[in-house]
Scaffold this active site. Structure first.
Site, short mmCIF file in Angstrom:
data_model
loop_
_atom_site.label_atom_id
_atom_site.label_comp_id
_atom_site.label_asym_id
_atom_site.label_seq_id
_atom_site.Cartn_x
_atom_site.Cartn_y
_atom_site.Cartn_z
CG HIS A 187 34.74 -18.09 91.36
ND1 HIS A 187 34.07 -18.20 89.35
CD2 HIS A 187 35.35 -16.65 90.43
CE1 HIS A 187 34.43 -17.23 88.87
NE2 HIS A 187 34.51 -15.97 89.61
CG HIS A 216 38.74 -17.88 86.86
ND1 HIS A 216 39.20 -17.19 86.02
CD2 HIS A 216 37.05 -17.13 87.44
CE1 HIS A 216 39.30 -16.09 86.41
NE2 HIS A 216 37.92 -15.64 87.49
CG HIS A 223 14.90 11.79 76.31
ND1 HIS A 223 14.39 11.78 77.62
CD2 HIS A 223 14.36 11.10 75.33
CE1 HIS A 223 13.58 10.78 77.35
NE2 HIS A 223 13.55 10.60 76.25
CD GLU A 227 17.30 0.41 75.47
OE1 GLU A 227 17.99 -0.12 76.18
OE2 GLU A 227 15.70 1.04 74.91
#
Lengths: 712, 712
Positions: B311, B110, B522, B459
């Site tokens: 890129h 890149h 859950h 999280e």
């Protein structure tokens, strides 16, 4: 409502073209208006080229705008209160106590949110939304998502009052019990009237926005003027005041995301304030609106309101009594006062009338626009056009070698011509994932009729949006794409696809060390195993052209089970013996020189390694061995076959088995047995040209041959 | 720099207390200044109670503020250019061409980012950062994270110029090759000088912010004034212009998150503009700063600059030539002009001097503050205090039943007293995950010396922050917590822990259907299997008190391998036969009434189901069977044992085996073999009281007994 974390928002994102949530007038888009006769008003999705109506897109837009203005004015009228404030308050308290009582009886659940959000809930379900409680699947309904799923007693109470058959009194009293229609979080597959399953982290939403950020950013980008999100600003998180970990300006951030933001300061009793905010939100046509509603969690509980203690457990008999006294509620548990019942009872008749009116319009539309109406109907019913599978391409071993990601694009483009509900895109990797539909343009703010969705680098939001599309109508078939390793960023969304029976097609390319130099951060190792272990997922890893077509056939047919297609970056030859039919059985023989179902050894491969197994077999056969090669493209589909079929492919008596797959061997013992050998990669990959990595990690025909000799 | 997606930012988040990245003067925090003799300036982490210096925290803060002011003034002086602009430009072009040439030789990589970001890179490594190239692990170095990992040739070029031995010319010429020090994305475990492994999606950062949002929100909340993030605003994404999918106001959003935002309009040649922005960023002491630097991707390439084509692939010989002409670069590939080399050569001596000065200060500090210095040294070296493991609690079958999540808290609190580097917290579930350290307060803006980190519902950011802490210093032992099912939200961060050898402790509670009413969203099912398949992870599922202590012993000792502890919500009895030593072997016998290593049947359980296996064994023994019960707490640790040990636990001759685990059976065939039976859950869970779900899904002693009779 009271909502907007990831799922709700993202599922709402396609509002202008497809869906809409928690918004009063958003069903208008789907309303079939004949007031502008040259415009088939189902302009949400661009039709396949042959059936595009002969109006220019600019004309379509102009007409659509005019139509919308008319509808809006009408919609605003419905915003006025439909009852005296005292009755509204009684209804709101009914909602509160249904939630309190159900949680109390279950001795488990979350009373705080329903108590705080009952006013919003009442206004939405009683004054704003259009639905038919006796047909929860009426296509043109408004769609409501409670992203804070733990607060589901709010929605159950509302569905009950509104007259949905899915939530009767016995369902409220069996809240959170085995087999009930009222599980601990809302589940679309259990409870008609619940649009989507809202999972996991949907606590008090104030801290939740970060998951939703991807979807909110897209909602702003797409200018989803029909999306209204309610943000329950109650300042309480599970660990205490949100200021513990959350001090950002939500308003400012959402303005940055291109949203219109309104603050309702009194969400507890400010009914008119809530109504005014919704009016204002509707007046803003080119932006989604966030209505931040400041509420008191556990409103009405004298000792627990405004604290985390009311979030996730029953109030307890004493506090329930105190709350009854405090709110002046003399009734028995689960009681709905007669005047409240009577007030809500009109929704059954009104809903039926709304649907009948729409059906009449549709019948009229059908007469004038036969083709378009048929297409819309197929999206509503999910019935696939007969013979659609004939569009799937087929290949012979003479067909040129091709990466399965490229073959995937051929399939997508072939299918888009015959499946009006197929749409999707990539998370900024369209040209790597090969997902562009060449005959369509980009789905953007001004071109909602197009079918290439540009998700940007937003994997989680992409998956959640596709769940919303899939669950919107049976005939919508969303696909989305990124590199296979990046499923780690969207795993929660994929699990929700599986749990909520959303038939999303996940196009996951660059599926192994075969991607080469980008190295271990990009190379999936454990991903195949991790999805094979997930319930209700079809994990497919096709090896060539026919198998890629087979994978698409399976994926399109499985509307209640998501499919993940693991596809190669590198070119692969078309192998003799592969077939669409084989893929449908999950595992099948592609070549065999044994007889009597007693090969000396069975070589088993998937995807890019099937070629290696086939090469090894050739060599072994030269040495006199009877070798069977099995393609094991989908473990789940093979598991579903008859014992006789399984025995015909993997006879129990043949313990000499070698598998090869460029991923973790975890789980392969089941297939190769204790005397067989699983060749795979139980470490992270490396940065180097792909061929070099294959060689260094021993994913080679030589390794298969050596193992075959060892075990047979 | 040129950076800030998830990993970089979040790893930088603990800046005031622990780390800092891409910022000029941030090492000051660790600098040991004796100018305020009453203040041990290593005040980042609160010591264990016995060694807290006898200064009040307000005094500490006041002194720290004074100290900081002095340091800042000095630091600003270093901000002036250290060379003539012409030489700077030559250096910048050297960086560009090293990247161009390496990508060209590898024919993969890149070039776009290094070409655009070379000016920022030069200024940071040549003028701003303090480091010792001959000791990349010098504790007090400035730490730089390139979150856009694909642009790693930028960093390799800078490390090369700065004199790091890890990146010599032969490493540049073997970019992206097998075994090189210069892989396709930066890997801390391969290349000294690279702080963290930056994974996956770190493309042009403009579209990347959503992953980073969690961490950015915390950085704002904590007021990390020493954090400077550079945002490469180049408007190009892989699919084309970022406007395709990204039109939000980044500036506004970051202001909303509590950041100071500066815009450098000319990042291509505006060296003084970049320098001024850094000066301004340093002057803002109570907020992190985002410097948005507008650059041209692929700057200098006449035909490919400012397009996505630059890129992710080599420029090609023709365009390389054109770029050489365009930038006036007459040199051979990989050439570093002598004046550039000479200019950069001072860093070796300067770095050594910086380290020597710091060492001298540390020696002085050591004399005055023996205890504190010893503690800091243990954090720098990672040497655990001798006898630390004696702090682990032990239990007998008479000890009261307890949920392993509660036992986990007992362990954490015991360990925090003896391990000065232990710190962590939960994602808004501290009181459910049981993670609070009772003798410490909250780590907040004004109390960075405390050890309870409040991550909020973030999280992914939580995992990434813990990776940063673990990789900062060998003696820092971060733990973080949420419900086990929510690992789906942080899986990418956990995988980076495993890949980059960060010994994070993941405290994952509510580990099965045993959580009950919250239902299938859950309840983890596939999660144990999905982590067992991931390389370099220790997946531990302790059954009781002794096993929880054993799991912590293993987790603390494994500093280069993350541990995941799956812990129960529900109470579990302390079983006879469990032990810390047993856990260290992964699988071990807890009870057995057979002789000669020939039981009639082996029952194998983990975590909460070990109790069920033990109960079933009792019943079977009453019926005369010789039954062995094996705890299989960690598959990975068992795999590492000798063949003899494995045979002593699971003798090959005994094929009658039954396993029980409240999760997917995927993978268990390896343990129970084709004649055994795996009892588990291969569907999603349900909402109901836990006992009811266990019964309905057949996770019972009766089922084990029936299976044992069937197989033996």
């Amino acid at each position: 409502m009271a909502s907007t974390s990831s799922l709700s928002l993202s599922q709402a994102l396609l509002a202008p073209a497809i869906s809409h949530h928690g918004s009063a007038h958003s069903s208008d888009h789907h309303r079939l208006s004949l007031s502008t006769p040259s415009l088939p008003s189902f302009s949400g999705l661009k039709s396949t080229p042959s059936s595009i109506p002969l109006t220019t897109s600019s004309l379509r837009r102009r007409l659509a705008a005019r139509q919308q203005t008319q509808i809006r004015a009408a919609a605003v009228e419905t915003l006025d209160a439909t009852a005296e404030t005292s009755l509204v308050e009684k209804s709101v308290n009914t909602i509160r106590f249904l939630a309190i009582d159900a949680v109390e009886k279950a001795n488990s659940g979350h009373p705080g949110l329903p108590m705080g959000c009952a006013p919003m809930g009442h206004i939405l379900y009683d004054e704003i939304m259009r639905y038919n409680p006796k047909n929860p699947y009426w296509f043109n309904r408004d769609r409501f998502v409670l992203s804070a799923g733990h607060g589901c007693m709010l929605q159950y109470a509302l569905l009950h009052l509104a007259g949905y058959d899915s939530v009767k009194e016995e369902d409220l009293t069996s809240f959170r019990q085995w087999g009930s229609k009222t599980p601990g979080h809302p589940e679309n597959f259990e409870t008609p009237g619940v649009e989507v399953t809202t999972d996991t982290l949907y606590w008090e939403m104030v801290v939740k926005w970060r998951i939703a950020n991807e979807a909110c950013s897209l909602a702003g980008h797409w200018g989803l003027g029909k999306l209204i999100a309610f943000y329950d600003d109650n300042h309480i998180s599970i660990d205490g005041d949100t200021a513990l970990a959350f001090t950002e300006s939500v308003d400012k951030r959402f303005e940055g995301l291109g949203w219109h933001v309104i603050w309702v300061k009194n969400g507890n009793t400010g009914y008119d304030e809530i109504r005014a905010a919704i009016k204002e939100a509707k007046a803003v046509k080119d932006k989604p609106t966030l209505i931040k509603v400041t509420t008191t969690i556990g409103f009405g509980s004298p000792n627990k309101a405004n604290s985390y203690s009311v979030h996730g457990s029953a109030l307890g008999a004493k506090e329930v009594d105190a709350t009854r006294k405090n709110l002046g509620w003399p009734y028995e548990p689960f009681h709905v006062p007669e005047d409240v019942k009577k007030h809500w009872s009109r929704h059954a008749a009104e809903g039926a009338a709304l649907e009948a009116k729409w059906n009449a319009k549709f019948a009229e539309y059908q007469k004038k626009y036969k083709e378009e109406a048929a297409e819309l109907k197929s999206i509503i019913t999910g019935e696939l056009p007969s013979g659609w599978e004939k569009a799937l391409p087929t290949y012979t071993p003479e067909s040129p070698a091709e990466a399965t990601r490229n073959l995937s694009q051929t399939n997508l483009n072939a299918l888009a011509k015959v499946l009006p509900g197929l749409l999707g895109g990539s998370a900024d990797l369209a040209s790597s994932n090969m997902t562009l539909l060449k005959m369509f343009g980009d789905f953007q703010k001004d071109t909602p009729e197009e079918r290439n969705v540009r998700f940007g680098v937003r994997e989680h939001g992409m998956g959640a949006i596709c769940n919303g599309i899939a669950l919107h109508s049976p005939g919508l078939i969303p696909y989305c794409a990124t590199f296979f390793v990046f499923t780690d960023y969207m795993r929660a969304a994929i699990r929700i696809s599986a749990l909520s029976e959303a038939g999303v097609i996940y196009v996951m390319t660059h599926d192994s060390i075969g991607l080469g130099e980008d190295g271990p951060t990009h190379q999936p190792i454990e991903h195949l195993a991790s999805f094979r272990a997930m319930p209700n997922i079809l994990m497919l890893r096709p090896a060539d052209g026919n198998e890629t077509a087979g994978a698409y056939k399976v994926a399109v047919l499985n509307r209640k089970r998501p499919s993940i297609l693991a596809l190669s970056r590198q070119k692969l030859p078309n192998l003799a013996g592969t077939s669409i039919e084989g893929v449908e059985r999950g595992g099948y023989i592609i070549s065999d020189n044994s007889s009597g179902n007693k090969p000396d050894v069975i070589l088993i491969g998937t995807g890019s390694e099937l070629e290696i197994a086939a090469k090894a077999a050739e060599e072994l056969r030269k040495g006199g061995k009877a070798v069977r090669v099995v393609s094991f493209v989908s473990w789940e589909l093979f598991d579903e076959q008859s014992d006789a079929y399984k025995e015909s492919v993997l006879p129990a008596a043949v313990s000499a088995r070698v598998s090869i797959e460029a991923g973790s061997t975890f789980g392969w013992e089941k297939i190769v047995g204790p005397k067989g050998k699983a060749i795979g990669i139980d470490r992270f990959g490396a940065s180097a040209p792909a061929g070099k990595i294959y060689k260094e990690l021993g994913i080679t025909a030589e390794a298969v041959i050596a193992a075959a000799k060892e075990v047979s």
